[in-house]
Design a protein around this motif. Structure first.
Motif, short mmCIF file in Angstrom:
data_model
loop_
_atom_site.label_atom_id
_atom_site.label_comp_id
_atom_site.label_asym_id
_atom_site.label_seq_id
_atom_site.Cartn_x
_atom_site.Cartn_y
_atom_site.Cartn_z
N LYS A 213 23.37 -124.61 -16.98
CA LYS A 213 22.23 -125.47 -17.28
C LYS A 213 22.69 -126.81 -17.86
N LEU A 214 23.76 -126.77 -18.65
CA LEU A 214 24.29 -128.02 -19.18
C LEU A 214 24.89 -128.87 -18.06
N ALA A 215 25.57 -128.23 -17.14
CA ALA A 215 26.20 -128.96 -16.03
C ALA A 215 25.18 -129.67 -15.16
N ALA A 216 23.93 -129.18 -15.18
CA ALA A 216 22.87 -129.81 -14.38
C ALA A 216 22.33 -131.08 -15.04
N ARG A 217 22.78 -131.35 -16.26
CA ARG A 217 22.32 -132.55 -16.97
C ARG A 217 23.38 -133.64 -16.83
N PRO A 218 23.04 -134.77 -16.23
CA PRO A 218 24.04 -135.81 -15.95
C PRO A 218 24.75 -136.33 -17.19
N ALA A 219 24.08 -136.35 -18.33
CA ALA A 219 24.68 -136.93 -19.53
C ALA A 219 25.58 -135.94 -20.28
N ALA A 220 25.49 -134.67 -19.93
CA ALA A 220 26.25 -133.64 -20.65
C ALA A 220 27.59 -133.37 -19.97
N THR A 221 28.61 -133.18 -20.77
CA THR A 221 29.93 -132.83 -20.26
C THR A 221 30.40 -131.55 -20.95
N VAL A 222 30.53 -130.48 -20.17
CA VAL A 222 31.02 -129.21 -20.70
C VAL A 222 32.54 -129.30 -20.82
N LEU A 223 33.07 -128.96 -21.98
CA LEU A 223 34.49 -129.13 -22.26
C LEU A 223 35.30 -127.84 -22.11
N ASP A 224 34.65 -126.72 -21.92
CA ASP A 224 35.35 -125.45 -21.91
C ASP A 224 36.35 -125.35 -20.76
N LYS A 225 37.47 -124.71 -21.08
CA LYS A 225 38.54 -124.56 -20.10
C LYS A 225 38.77 -123.07 -19.85
N GLY A 226 39.73 -122.80 -18.99
CA GLY A 226 40.14 -121.43 -18.76
C GLY A 226 39.46 -120.80 -17.58
N GLU A 227 40.18 -119.88 -16.96
CA GLU A 227 39.66 -119.16 -15.80
C GLU A 227 38.61 -118.14 -16.24
N ARG A 228 38.69 -117.72 -17.49
CA ARG A 228 37.81 -116.68 -18.02
C ARG A 228 37.17 -117.19 -19.31
N PRO A 229 36.10 -117.97 -19.21
CA PRO A 229 35.48 -118.53 -20.42
C PRO A 229 34.84 -117.45 -21.29
N SER A 230 34.74 -117.74 -22.57
CA SER A 230 34.18 -116.80 -23.54
C SER A 230 32.73 -117.14 -23.84
N GLY A 231 32.24 -116.61 -24.95
CA GLY A 231 30.87 -116.90 -25.38
C GLY A 231 30.74 -118.19 -26.16
N ILE A 232 31.83 -118.93 -26.32
CA ILE A 232 31.80 -120.21 -27.02
C ILE A 232 31.64 -121.33 -25.99
N VAL A 233 30.59 -122.13 -26.14
CA VAL A 233 30.29 -123.22 -25.21
C VAL A 233 30.39 -124.54 -25.98
N THR A 234 31.26 -125.43 -25.53
CA THR A 234 31.42 -126.73 -26.19
C THR A 234 31.11 -127.84 -25.20
N PHE A 235 30.45 -128.88 -25.70
CA PHE A 235 30.06 -129.98 -24.80
C PHE A 235 29.75 -131.23 -25.60
N THR A 236 29.68 -132.33 -24.89
CA THR A 236 29.24 -133.61 -25.47
C THR A 236 28.09 -134.14 -24.63
N VAL A 237 27.32 -135.05 -25.21
CA VAL A 237 26.24 -135.74 -24.50
C VAL A 237 26.49 -137.23 -24.65
N ASP A 238 26.59 -137.92 -23.55
CA ASP A 238 26.92 -139.35 -23.56
C ASP A 238 26.01 -140.12 -24.52
N GLY A 239 26.65 -140.88 -25.42
CA GLY A 239 25.90 -141.76 -26.30
C GLY A 239 25.23 -141.08 -27.48
N HIS A 240 25.53 -139.80 -27.71
CA HIS A 240 24.86 -139.07 -28.79
C HIS A 240 25.88 -138.33 -29.65
N ASP A 241 25.74 -138.50 -30.94
CA ASP A 241 26.65 -137.88 -31.90
C ASP A 241 26.39 -136.38 -31.97
#
Length: 401
Positions: free
Chosen positions: A318-346
């Motif tokens: 759902k975050l990936a569907a938002r143009p301003a959001a960038t999901v930062l999580d890495k790895g072939e097997r992601p966990s329950g921790i979701v990290t992201f940024t939103v352009d222009g927002h602290d």
């Protein structure tokens, strides 16, 4: 595959678990959408009751007397944690938090000048401080094993580095605090065994959300906290130390519980993992952590893992569907921790906006942890658990710009 529904989930494969019942069992769910489980999860009613009942008993009959009366529940902790991670009870120590558990293991390693410590780019900053302290005091070197393209530790690079010799310890975080990836802990364990190198696994963020089997992983030591995905009390944690290596490790400090004084000038350490404990402890917390470990094991840790990672995948999608959001999580097997940024927002402003809507998230600071100079300074961290629902995710997403 697990179905992620809206407030009435079940773990469809394996045993049938009613998420609505689990939410009722979690009083905090009635007050807040808690997406900060990587910080401290909401405890379930059995844990709350176990801690409260023992604390009440202490206030009623006295602390020593309460511990004596509740000795079976205190002792149950060791069996419960051992059951959860595939260990033996004599390989478990109760420690007041994950950092202290990790410290007790790390500082017990008999480092000598010229030894090498291998770690990862995503290491936790408390651990990196300990590395540097020991490096300065003992003349050891700290080396960072590079990542694969997906952000997990490179097994080829690790094997090549191990082959050079003089490695005393491989120290790995299973799941970084600021990133959703899961490192290949069992593959690292295989390489460490092949090269006869000690292996310390920081399972602070994985215990309670991922299935852990220390035999399968092949770690010599594993540290974890109670307050995160295990849903135990704050101020609790545990340390696993493989039975065969306990005699080779001398804790950085001892007391009359960890060792026996042999007057006038000698002492003898315990032969089990409890040499890493101290006599004084948060007894109600130890009882509560044992209850939390049993609670997770009874639900089925494999089912928990499937649900947690499935719900996190929904949030990432759902975050990936938002143009301003960038999901930062890495790895072939992601966990329950979701990290992201939103352009222009602290990220801090997003956290506060979510809090105003009754949603708990946190701010991760990737650049303050680990050895990755390209990490972002701050990101929103939303960490889900099995009592969360897709409705709660949507409630959080409605806050985002």
């Amino acid at each position: 595959m697990t179905r992620v529904a809206r407030g009435y989930d079940i773990f469809e494969e394996g045993r049938h678990v009613d998420i609505g019942k689990l939410r009722t069992d979690t009083p905090g769910c009635a007050r807040v959408a808690h997406l900060n489980n990587a910080g401290a999860a909401l405890p379930p009613r059995p844990v709350i009751d176990a801690v409260a009942e023992h604390f009440t008993l202490e206030n009623t009959i006295g602390g020593y007397e309460a511990a004596e009366l509740n000795a079976p529940a205190v002792e149950r902790f060791y069996d419960a944690v051992a059951r959860l991670i595939g260990a033996r009870a004599d390989e478990i120590a109760y420690v007041e938090n994950a950092t202290r558990a990790w410290d007790m293991a790390f500082y017990a390693v008999p480092f000598a000048e010229g030894d090498r410590i291998l770690t990862t780019t995503s290491e936790y900053s408390s651990n990196t401080i300990a590395y540097q302290q020991v490096a300065a005091a003992k003349g050891v070197s700290v080396e960072v094993v590079p990542d694969e393209a997906d952000g997990t530790v490179s097994l080829d690079a690790l094997e090549a580095t191990l082959a050079k010799g003089d490695v005393r310890l491989v120290s790995l975080n299973h799941i970084p605090t600021h990133n959703g990836l899961v490192n290949p802990a069992a593959d690292v364990g295989r390489l460490c065994r092949e090269h006869g190198v000690l292996y310390l696994l920081d399972a602070c963020q994985s215990a309670g959300q991922l299935a852990l089997d220390v035999g399968e992983i092949g770690c010599d030591m594993l540290s974890a906290t109670g307050r995160k995905f295990l849903r135990g009390p704050r101020g609790t944690g545990f340390l696993y130390v493989r039975r065969q290596i306990v005699p080779t490790l001398e804790p950085p400090f001892l007391d009359l519980h960890a060792a026996t004084w042999q007057a006038p000038d000698g002492f003898e350490m315990r032969e089990d993992a409890r040499r890493f404990e101290t006599w004084e402890r948060y007894v109600a917390g130890q009882i509560g952590l044992g209850v939390a470990a049993d609670y997770a094991a009874d639900l089925g840790i494999a089912e928990i893992e499937e649900h947690v990672t499935g719900l996190a995948a929904v949030l990432r999608r759902k975050l990936a569907a938002r143009p301003a959001a960038t999901v930062l999580d890495k790895g072939e097997r992601p966990s329950g921790i979701v990290t992201f940024t939103v352009d222009g927002h602290d990220p801090a402003a997003i956290k506060e906006a979510a809090k105003d809507r009754g949603v708990n998230v946190s701010v991760a600071t990737p650049r303050a942890h680990g050895y990755d100079p390209d990490a972002v300074p701050a990101a929103v961290r939303a960490s889900v658990h099995y009592y969360n629902t897709e409705d709660e995710l949507d409630r959080f997403l409605s806050v985002l710009p």
